[in-house]
Write a protein that holds these residues in place. Sequence first.
Motif, mmCIF file in Angstrom:
data_model
loop_
_atom_site.group_PDB
_atom_site.id
_atom_site.type_symbol
_atom_site.label_atom_id
_atom_site.label_comp_id
_atom_site.label_asym_id
_atom_site.label_seq_id
_atom_site.Cartn_x
_atom_site.Cartn_y
_atom_site.Cartn_z
ATOM 1 N N PRO A 99 0.831 -1.219 0.000
ATOM 2 C CA PRO A 99 0.000 0.000 0.000
ATOM 3 C C PRO A 99 0.856 1.255 0.000
ATOM 4 N N PRO A 100 0.317 2.343 -0.536
ATOM 5 C CA PRO A 100 1.080 3.599 -0.550
ATOM 6 C C PRO A 100 1.326 4.126 0.866
ATOM 7 N N LEU A 101 2.419 4.843 1.005
ATOM 8 C CA LEU A 101 2.780 5.448 2.277
ATOM 9 C C LEU A 101 2.049 6.782 2.430
ATOM 10 N N VAL A 102 1.375 6.946 3.556
ATOM 11 C CA VAL A 102 0.737 8.220 3.889
ATOM 12 C C VAL A 102 1.601 8.871 4.951
ATOM 13 N N ARG A 103 2.053 10.073 4.672
ATOM 14 C CA ARG A 103 2.899 10.797 5.615
ATOM 15 C C ARG A 103 2.023 11.574 6.595
ATOM 16 N N LEU A 104 2.441 11.552 7.862
ATOM 17 C CA LEU A 104 1.716 12.222 8.935
ATOM 18 C C LEU A 104 2.704 12.986 9.807
ATOM 19 N N LYS A 105 2.168 13.883 10.601
ATOM 20 C CA LYS A 105 2.981 14.514 11.633
ATOM 21 C C LYS A 105 2.152 14.549 12.910
ATOM 22 N N ALA A 106 2.849 14.522 14.012
ATOM 23 C CA ALA A 106 2.208 14.607 15.319
ATOM 24 C C ALA A 106 2.837 15.756 16.080
ATOM 25 N N LEU A 107 1.997 16.540 16.698
ATOM 26 C CA LEU A 107 2.459 17.656 17.519
ATOM 27 C C LEU A 107 2.067 17.406 18.963
ATOM 28 N N CYS A 108 2.999 17.611 19.856
ATOM 29 C CA CYS A 108 2.698 17.553 21.282
ATOM 30 C C CYS A 108 2.699 18.997 21.775
ATOM 31 N N GLY A 109 1.577 19.407 22.328
ATOM 32 C CA GLY A 109 1.450 20.789 22.784
ATOM 33 C C GLY A 109 0.517 20.876 23.964
ATOM 34 N N SER A 110 0.086 22.072 24.248
ATOM 35 C CA SER A 110 -0.791 22.313 25.389
ATOM 36 C C SER A 110 -2.249 22.173 24.994
ATOM 37 N N GLY A 111 -3.009 21.490 25.831
ATOM 38 C CA GLY A 111 -4.446 21.394 25.651
ATOM 39 C C GLY A 111 -5.133 22.618 26.223
ATOM 40 N N ASP A 112 -6.431 22.533 26.350
ATOM 41 C CA ASP A 112 -7.221 23.673 26.823
ATOM 42 C C ASP A 112 -6.866 24.095 28.249
ATOM 43 N N GLN A 113 -6.414 23.157 29.059
ATOM 44 C CA GLN A 113 -6.047 23.456 30.443
ATOM 45 C C GLN A 113 -4.525 23.448 30.637
ATOM 46 N N SER A 114 -3.795 23.658 29.548
ATOM 47 C CA SER A 114 -2.326 23.645 29.533
ATOM 48 C C SER A 114 -1.744 22.266 29.830
ATOM 49 N N ASP A 115 -2.566 21.238 29.686
ATOM 50 C CA ASP A 115 -2.106 19.870 29.853
ATOM 51 C C ASP A 115 -1.525 19.376 28.536
ATOM 52 N N PRO A 116 -0.544 18.465 28.556
ATOM 53 C CA PRO A 116 0.030 17.977 27.303
ATOM 54 C C PRO A 116 -0.971 17.132 26.524
ATOM 55 N N VAL A 117 -1.030 17.362 25.223
ATOM 56 C CA VAL A 117 -1.890 16.599 24.317
ATOM 57 C C VAL A 117 -1.124 16.358 23.024
ATOM 58 N N ILE A 118 -1.523 15.314 22.307
ATOM 59 C CA ILE A 118 -0.904 14.979 21.033
ATOM 60 C C ILE A 118 -1.959 15.059 19.952
ATOM 61 N N THR A 119 -1.614 15.696 18.849
ATOM 62 C CA THR A 119 -2.504 15.796 17.694
ATOM 63 C C THR A 119 -1.789 15.255 16.474
ATOM 64 N N VAL A 120 -2.430 14.279 15.818
ATOM 65 C CA VAL A 120 -1.887 13.668 14.601
ATOM 66 C C VAL A 120 -2.619 14.278 13.423
ATOM 67 N N MET A 121 -1.838 14.691 12.406
ATOM 68 C CA MET A 121 -2.427 15.384 11.257
ATOM 69 C C MET A 121 -1.634 15.106 9.989
ATOM 70 N N LEU A 122 -2.165 15.557 8.881
ATOM 71 C CA LEU A 122 -1.429 15.501 7.631
ATOM 72 C C LEU A 122 -0.350 16.588 7.672
ATOM 73 N N PRO A 123 0.761 16.399 6.964
ATOM 74 C CA PRO A 123 1.871 17.356 7.055
ATOM 75 C C PRO A 123 1.491 18.793 6.693
ATOM 76 N N GLU A 124 0.521 18.974 5.809
ATOM 77 C CA GLU A 124 0.150 20.328 5.380
ATOM 78 C C GLU A 124 -0.821 21.012 6.357
ATOM 79 N N GLU A 125 -1.309 20.286 7.339
ATOM 80 C CA GLU A 125 -2.218 20.882 8.326
ATOM 81 C C GLU A 125 -1.427 21.570 9.422
ATOM 82 N N ASP A 126 -2.038 22.575 10.051
ATOM 83 C CA ASP A 126 -1.396 23.276 11.179
ATOM 84 C C ASP A 126 -2.115 22.985 12.459
#
Length: 126
Positions: A99-126
Amino acid sequence: MFESADLIHRYTRADALRDGVLIDVSATAKEAGFKYPVALTAAAWVKCVAVPSDVLCQDEAGRLWDVLTMLRFAVRGQGGACEVRFGVHVRNDNRDRTPPLVRLKALCGSGDQSDPVITVMLPEED
């Protein structure tokens, strides 16, 4: 400069989860060994987890597990970086091939209460 400005609108992570812009996968991520809440953008979900109706021998649970497993390997290899790039082979047809490779990125940042959260997205998303 903007210290005394009135806040007009704030779109929170909770808003994005409620609206379907983000899909919460924290329960499965916890099983996969993640300590922080994890969400996928709707675009990443459609491209990597949702199974096209005509594709055989695939299910969302397995595909989500694949994404989280590859993310876990990528995180281990990055040594605490806030952004991690990785890829997942995703089969969206019934052809007998790698199968084709789908590239992704994950960002670890602050959630709504400044708690750490991870968001997985396509590379062109912010």
